[in-house]
Design a protein around this motif. Structure first.
Motif, mmCIF file in Angstrom:
data_model
loop_
_atom_site.group_PDB
_atom_site.id
_atom_site.type_symbol
_atom_site.label_atom_id
_atom_site.label_comp_id
_atom_site.label_asym_id
_atom_site.label_seq_id
_atom_site.Cartn_x
_atom_site.Cartn_y
_atom_site.Cartn_z
ATOM 1 N N ALA A 3 6.938 17.359 -12.383
ATOM 2 C CA ALA A 3 6.931 16.409 -13.501
ATOM 3 C C ALA A 3 8.188 15.534 -13.474
ATOM 4 C CB ALA A 3 6.837 17.157 -14.831
ATOM 5 N N ARG A 4 9.358 16.131 -13.198
ATOM 6 C CA ARG A 4 10.597 15.349 -13.124
ATOM 7 C C ARG A 4 10.583 14.407 -11.923
ATOM 8 N NH1 ARG A 4 15.942 18.272 -13.242
ATOM 9 N NH2 ARG A 4 16.655 16.267 -14.018
ATOM 10 N N LEU A 5 9.979 14.844 -10.817
ATOM 11 C CA LEU A 5 9.841 13.960 -9.660
ATOM 12 C C LEU A 5 8.973 12.761 -10.003
ATOM 13 C CD1 LEU A 5 9.318 16.410 -6.645
ATOM 14 C CD2 LEU A 5 11.129 14.705 -6.852
ATOM 15 N N PHE A 6 7.870 13.015 -10.709
ATOM 16 C CA PHE A 6 6.992 11.922 -11.121
ATOM 17 C C PHE A 6 7.764 10.908 -11.973
ATOM 18 C CE2 PHE A 6 2.512 14.059 -10.851
ATOM 19 C CZ PHE A 6 2.654 14.097 -9.476
ATOM 20 N N GLY A 63 0.807 -1.223 0.000
ATOM 21 C CA GLY A 63 0.000 0.000 0.000
ATOM 22 C C GLY A 63 0.834 1.264 0.000
ATOM 23 N N THR A 64 2.060 1.186 0.530
ATOM 24 C CA THR A 64 2.927 2.370 0.557
ATOM 25 C C THR A 64 3.362 2.794 -0.842
ATOM 26 O OG1 THR A 64 4.950 1.055 0.833
ATOM 27 C CG2 THR A 64 3.807 1.735 2.828
ATOM 28 N N LEU A 65 3.191 1.921 -1.828
ATOM 29 C CA LEU A 65 3.566 2.282 -3.202
ATOM 30 C C LEU A 65 2.744 3.457 -3.715
ATOM 31 C CD1 LEU A 65 3.887 -1.323 -4.685
ATOM 32 C CD2 LEU A 65 5.767 0.281 -4.275
ATOM 33 N N GLY A 66 1.620 3.744 -3.065
ATOM 34 C CA GLY A 66 0.821 4.911 -3.440
ATOM 35 C C GLY A 66 1.582 6.211 -3.299
ATOM 36 N N LEU A 67 2.635 6.219 -2.466
ATOM 37 C CA LEU A 67 3.452 7.422 -2.309
ATOM 38 C C LEU A 67 4.537 7.525 -3.367
ATOM 39 C CD1 LEU A 67 4.075 7.452 1.565
ATOM 40 C CD2 LEU A 67 2.327 8.677 0.284
ATOM 41 N N LEU A 68 5.049 6.380 -3.834
ATOM 42 C CA LEU A 68 6.231 6.387 -4.696
ATOM 43 C C LEU A 68 5.898 6.395 -6.180
ATOM 44 C CD1 LEU A 68 9.314 6.275 -4.851
ATOM 45 C CD2 LEU A 68 9.179 3.787 -4.596
ATOM 46 N N ILE A 69 4.880 5.638 -6.563
ATOM 47 C CA ILE A 69 4.536 5.544 -7.984
ATOM 48 C C ILE A 69 3.681 6.754 -8.368
ATOM 49 C CG2 ILE A 69 3.251 4.189 -9.690
ATOM 50 C CD1 ILE A 69 4.111 1.693 -8.185
ATOM 51 N N PRO A 70 4.093 7.504 -9.387
ATOM 52 C CA PRO A 70 3.345 8.725 -9.747
ATOM 53 C C PRO A 70 1.977 8.396 -10.324
ATOM 54 C CG PRO A 70 5.036 8.218 -11.388
ATOM 55 C CD PRO A 70 5.231 7.244 -10.259
ATOM 56 N N PRO A 71 1.016 9.334 -10.178
ATOM 57 C CA PRO A 71 1.129 10.629 -9.489
ATOM 58 C C PRO A 71 1.059 10.461 -7.978
ATOM 59 C CG PRO A 71 -1.099 10.348 -10.287
ATOM 60 C CD PRO A 71 -0.326 9.140 -10.768
ATOM 61 N N SER A 72 1.930 11.158 -7.252
ATOM 62 C CA SER A 72 2.030 10.996 -5.812
ATOM 63 C C SER A 72 1.753 12.323 -5.118
ATOM 64 C CB SER A 72 3.432 10.499 -5.443
ATOM 65 O OG SER A 72 3.691 10.669 -4.081
ATOM 66 N N ILE A 73 0.860 12.305 -4.145
ATOM 67 C CA ILE A 73 0.527 13.524 -3.411
ATOM 68 C C ILE A 73 1.747 14.066 -2.681
ATOM 69 C CG2 ILE A 73 -0.828 14.424 -1.464
ATOM 70 C CD1 ILE A 73 -3.073 12.506 -2.328
ATOM 71 N N GLY A 117 10.147 8.678 -10.034
ATOM 72 C CA GLY A 117 9.562 7.656 -9.177
ATOM 73 C C GLY A 117 9.187 6.368 -9.890
ATOM 74 N N ILE A 118 9.251 6.349 -11.224
ATOM 75 C CA ILE A 118 8.770 5.174 -11.969
ATOM 76 C C ILE A 118 9.638 3.945 -11.699
ATOM 77 C CG2 ILE A 118 8.376 4.213 -14.252
ATOM 78 C CD1 ILE A 118 7.647 6.991 -15.221
ATOM 79 N N PHE A 119 10.941 4.028 -11.987
ATOM 80 C CA PHE A 119 11.817 2.869 -11.815
ATOM 81 C C PHE A 119 11.909 2.414 -10.358
ATOM 82 C CE2 PHE A 119 14.446 3.611 -15.937
ATOM 83 C CZ PHE A 119 13.397 3.068 -16.670
#
Length: 431
Positions: A173-176, A149-159, A179-181
């Motif tokens: 946008a660069r942060l998003f 469930g914590t992946l909701g923070l890492l995988i974009p879009p992330s609040i 976070g993909i890899f």
């Protein structure tokens, strides 16, 4: 008073206000007011008004309530049921079988939610009853759900990436993209652990369901089409340069409303509940951000960030030891504060030190998100633990214990990020 005395006084004031039940945003503003009144010649009143207005009227921050609203809409659709039907046929042949639906489901939903709690709750409402009926042990189903469930923070879009981007003044946008890899790699670590657990405990994994042909699997996968299209619309609009993060959030809201309408779960009550839920959550976050912005300003006038940076620099810590110290600091802080509060409360103090050490702020943003993920599953203030406690009725200490293997996997992920920084920096470098 010296810096140590000032810092001690403000920390005591912070925890005294928090302990008395004052809202976090008002606590941060109150501590800032005390600091400016006692230790600065700058009048606190107009400084607070200007800072609160400036932090609340940021255009970049507009993406935050929109992504929250999108998650609230999807939370009330049949998306979770559809995802289970589409994923289950493909994981039946893996060690651990349907346990992987927790990880893959959270990974997919994280790409349209942006919230750890929403991801955990939505996937949990669907997988926990299904896995329980099939005889999967509670400790591994609940533990894997809390971790994934914590992946909701890492995988974009992330609040929380939006909050960090605003606080650190870096490209959201660069942060998003960054976070993909790391998000995919962390999900792979979770699934890898489930495979190892299943191989070590073969008697605890129920027998495989009936086999399906490749064509039947493809037919069941049609249930994944709506969520895949929504992910493509939101993330594709950002990465192609067609839309900013804020505009992509608006695309996500429209897409989620259309998806809800197509599934016939969009009614006036659903619309109203989603809007009110998003409003309540965003108002809480906005108040925290406003209070933290005022606290950051007060710390600047008092001079604590500069003195802290000078002190840390005088210790001669290597960049690696600095990151270890910050990781421990955030994990401890996460025992008392939620992730967003941790980020906005500390960025004003931490960023000068990080920049002085020559650390890339995009990379540091991903590092912070991973460490905050750890805090989501550490008691007593672990949001995912609260969510699962409400869903399962289990003691929070028991949930924390069964989640510990996934906590250590996040530690491994943080080390991988340090030794192979290209995991987070390569893709943004191509933009």
């Amino acid at each position: 008073m010296n810096d140590v005395a000032v810092t001690t006084l403000l920390i005591v004031a912070l925890f005294a206000l928090l302990g008395s039940g004052v809202w976090i945003g008002l606590t941060l503003a109150g501590v800032a007011w005390i600091g400016m009144q006692l230790f600065s010649s700058r009048p606190a009143g107009d400084a607070m008004a200007i800072t609160v207005w400036g932090s609340s009227s940021s255009w970049t921050l507009t993406a935050l309530p929109l992504f929250i609203w999108m998650g609230e809409i999807l939370f009330r659709t049949k998306l979770s049921e559809s995802m289970f039907r589409g994923l289950a046929p493909w994981v039946n042949g893996l060690p651990g079988r349907l346990l992987h639906t927790n990880v893959i489901g959270c990974t997919i939903f994280a790409a349209v939610s942006g919230s750890s709690a929403a991801t955990c709750a939505t996937i949990g409402k669907m997988t926990l009853p299904e896995l329980g009926k099939r005889g999967y042990p509670e400790e591994i189903t609940i533990g894997s759900l809390a971790g994934a469930g914590t992946l909701g923070l890492l995988i974009p879009p992330s609040i929380i990436m939006i909050v960090y981007g605003v606080s650190a003044d870096v490209s959201i946008a660069r942060l998003f993209v960054a976070g993909i890899f790391p998000g995919i790699l962390l999900a792979s670590l979770f699934s890898g652990y489930l495979m190892v657990w299943a191989l070590l405990n073969p008697g605890k994994v129920p027998r495989r369901d009936g086999t399906m042909t490749f064509g039947q699997k493809l037919h069941e996968s049609r249930h994944l089409i709506p969520v895949v299209l929504l992910i493509a619309a939101v993330l594709g609009s950002i990465y192609s340069g067609v839309a900013t993060a804020t505009e992509a959030a608006a695309v996500g809201v429209v897409g989620s409303l259309l998806l809800s309408a197509a599934q016939r779960s969009l009614g006036w009550q659903t619309f109203r509940d989603s809007l009110m839920g998003a409003t309540r959550l965003y108002c809480m976050i906005a108040l925290i951000l406003a209070g933290a912005a005022f606290l950051t300003l007060a710390m600047g006038y008092i001079g604590l960030p500069r003195h802290l940076a000078e002190y840390v620099a005088s210790l001669g810590l290597s960049p690696f030891m600095l990151m270890v110290a910050l990781a421990i600091f955030y994990i401890i802080l996460g025992c008392f504060l939620d992730g967003i509060s941790m980020v906005v409360l500390t960025m004003g103090v931490i960023l000068p030190t990080v920049q002085a050490a020559g650390i890339d702020l995009i990379w540091f943003g991903i590092f912070i998100v991973i460490v905050v993920e750890m805090a989501q599953i550490t008691p007593p203030v672990g949001f995912n633990l609260f969510v699962l406690q409400g869903m399962t009725g289990k003691e929070i200490t028991w949930i924390a214990r069964v989640t510990m293997p996934f906590f250590f996997l996040m530690c491994v992920m943080a080390l991988l990020l340090w030794f192979v920084p290209q995991i987070a920096t390569w893709l943004p470098g191509k933009m």
